[in-house]
Design an enzyme around this catalytic site. Structure first.
Site, PDB file in Angstrom:
ATOM      1  N   ARG A 123      -3.246 -13.593  10.310  1.00 29.03           N
ATOM      2  CA  ARG A 123      -4.506 -14.335  10.309  1.00 29.03           C
ATOM      3  C   ARG A 123      -4.460 -15.430  11.363  1.00 29.03           C
ATOM      4  NH1 ARG A 123      -5.663 -14.950   3.750  1.00 29.03           N
ATOM      5  NH2 ARG A 123      -5.544 -12.710   3.305  1.00 29.03           N
ATOM      6  N   ARG A 160       0.819 -22.091   5.126  1.00 24.82           N
ATOM      7  CA  ARG A 160      -0.240 -21.402   5.862  1.00 24.82           C
ATOM      8  C   ARG A 160       0.294 -20.946   7.218  1.00 24.82           C
ATOM      9  NH1 ARG A 160      -5.521 -21.561   4.511  1.00 24.82           N
ATOM     10  NH2 ARG A 160      -5.176 -23.406   3.222  1.00 24.82           N
ATOM     11  N   GLU A 217      -2.926 -22.658  -4.670  1.00 26.96           N
ATOM     12  CA  GLU A 217      -3.258 -21.245  -4.821  1.00 26.96           C
ATOM     13  C   GLU A 217      -2.102 -20.342  -4.404  1.00 26.96           C
ATOM     14  OE1 GLU A 217      -5.333 -17.727  -2.488  1.00 26.96           O
ATOM     15  OE2 GLU A 217      -6.078 -19.730  -1.998  1.00 26.96           O
ATOM     16  N   SER A 228      -5.339 -14.675  -5.392  1.00 27.77           N
ATOM     17  CA  SER A 228      -6.768 -14.555  -5.667  1.00 27.77           C
ATOM     18  C   SER A 228      -7.031 -13.128  -6.122  1.00 27.77           C
ATOM     19  CB  SER A 228      -7.607 -14.854  -4.422  1.00 27.77           C
ATOM     20  OG  SER A 228      -7.642 -16.238  -4.148  1.00 27.77           O
ATOM     21  N   ARG A 245       4.275 -18.023  -0.287  1.00 27.77           N
ATOM     22  CA  ARG A 245       3.913 -19.094  -1.226  1.00 27.77           C
ATOM     23  C   ARG A 245       4.749 -19.015  -2.502  1.00 27.77           C
ATOM     24  NH1 ARG A 245      -2.307 -21.041  -0.595  1.00 27.77           N
ATOM     25  NH2 ARG A 245      -2.379 -20.967   1.675  1.00 27.77           N
TER      26      ARG A 245
END
Length: 425
Positions: free
Chosen positions: A261, A276, A348, A351, A390
């Protein structure tokens, strides 16, 4: 993609759904464009029908030796033939314009999704586990990790910002986490293992909603393919342009892949540490099911992700995202947030979303209900089970020790040769 027939039937309800997303009304604009498209299609069909009718009449006129009528009909057919390209072009352009307009409108939220502008208005569903009580001041992962092989400086030297090199003990732990997640989802929860392509075509990215709106958030190769931002893209598109039988459903797939990403929409966020990254690994879950089963499947998928966290002895909470915090293709999303002692807050880690038939319409993915001739669009769901990086951060922070070592959760020890802890190399 939205069903134009639903917008025609209840434009007010469509605009109300957009309003919950914080968007301006669009039904009138879309229906006006649709009306023009339908008028162009009608004109084209009328011209084709008249051309065919006149062509048949030419033969009849000639059989009756009515040369004047035949010549008039031939002139009419020639004129119709000349007009058809313009009519076809008008219909094609209006169809493309309507599809392009619908393609950038997000999915509408389900009725139980809380209204809200951003993450501060998400709703707590439940909490699981108890945050650890340390006898020392807990450190963040970017302070714990370097002694264990989490090498931020070399990652930047090799590839630039938001890249990290893992070596030694922390690399072993990272690999163990990914394999543990796959084994749990496949062995305990019935997901089929897959190894999908990491490079995909435009239409595949479009199918799951990454294109056209979010092109800047992904990496494109010189030959026009895209590096996947998540294996949801590859796994969901397995059923694109297919008609499944009801007996084949549900399909449940899982894969561990690198993800890429550009993080264009996250400039300035989480620039420190391993939270990230431009390149990261993630275990993805994808379900393809019937509309009637998708509600239960959403709960099931989220529970599978929670099971991973429970087995890793990580405290977490489930949040139901509000309308302003959901992703483009989602109709409802549960976020799982893991407790990070170093930051003293939840972050987070997964999801899990139901997309109803939004993606399947973009992919033209359908199924035929048992005993019926007609087809229906499948429902698609996706979730992280989990983001490996994460999860590594969460393990380092929740299982850290005062001497700089990190305790290995019991579920992971078989993947690390029985080691109960990892320490500085």
């Amino acid at each position: 993609m939205h069903d134009i027939r639903i917008i025609r039937d209840d434009p007010a309800a469509f605009d109300a759904g957009l309003a919950r997303r914080g968007l301006e009304p669009a039904a009138a604009e879309i229906l006006a464009l649709d009306e023009r498209r339908r008028a162009a299609a009608t004109a084209l069909q009328a011209a084709l029908a008249r051309r065919n009718e006149a062509s048949k009449a030419i033969g009849q006129a000639k059989a009756q030796r009515d040369d004047a009528a035949a010549e008039a009909l031939m002139a009419e057919v020639a004129g119709l033939k000349d007009s058809l390209p313009a009519l076809e072009d008008a219909e094609r352009q209006l169809t493309g314009a309507l599809e392009a307009r619908l393609a950038v409108i997000p999915n509408l939220p389900l009725a139980d999704v809380p209204d809200g502008a951003d993450e501060t208005e998400n709703a707590l569903v439940h909490e699981r586990g108890t945050p650890p009580d340390f006898v020392f001041a807990p450190r963040e992962h970017d302070a714990i990790g370097p002694a264990l092989g989490l090498d931020f400086d070399t990652g930047v030297k090799l590839a630039g910002a938001r890249f990290t090199l893992l070596r030694g003990p922390v690399a072993r732990l990272y690999r163990a986490l990914g394999q543990f997640m796959l084994d749990t989802l496949a062995g305990q929860h019935g997901y089929e293992l897959a190894v999908p392509p990491l490079l995909v075509r435009d239409e595949v990215m479009f199918g799951t909603g990454q294109l056209p709106k979010f092109a800047e958030d992904s990496f494109r190769t010189l030959d026009g393919r895209w590096l996947i931002p998540t294996s949801e893209v590859s796994l969901t598109n397995i059923v694109r342009e297919a008609i499944l039988t009801e007996a084949e459903l549900p399909l449940r797939l899982t894969a561990l892949t690198p993800c890429f990403r550009s993080e264009a929409g996250a400039a300035g966020r989480d620039t420190r540490g391993f939270i990230r990254q431009h390149q990261f690994d993630k275990v993805e879950m994808v379900s393809i099911t019937t509309p009637e089963a998708s509600e239960a499947e959403h709960e099931r998928m989220t529970a599978c992700a929670e099971d991973i966290l429970v087995r890793l002895e990580l405290p977490f909470r489930r949040m139901k995202l509000c309308t302003g915090d959901m992703g483009f293709a989602a109709a409802r999303t549960y976020d799982l947030e893991v407790w990070l002692p170093g930051q003293a807050r939840y972050r987070e880690i997964s999801s899990c979303s139901t997309c109803t038939d939004f993606q399947s319409r973009r992919m033209n993915a359908r199924y035929r209900p048992a005993g019926e001739k007609t087809t229906r669009f499948v429902h698609t769901l996706n979730g992280s089970g989990l983001a490996v990086g994460r999860t590594l951060v969460a393990v380092l922070e929740n299982h850290q020790r005062a001497d700089g070592s990190v305790a290995v959760p019991a579920a992971l020890r078989p993947y690390l040769g029985g080691d109960e802890a990892i320490g500085p190399a």
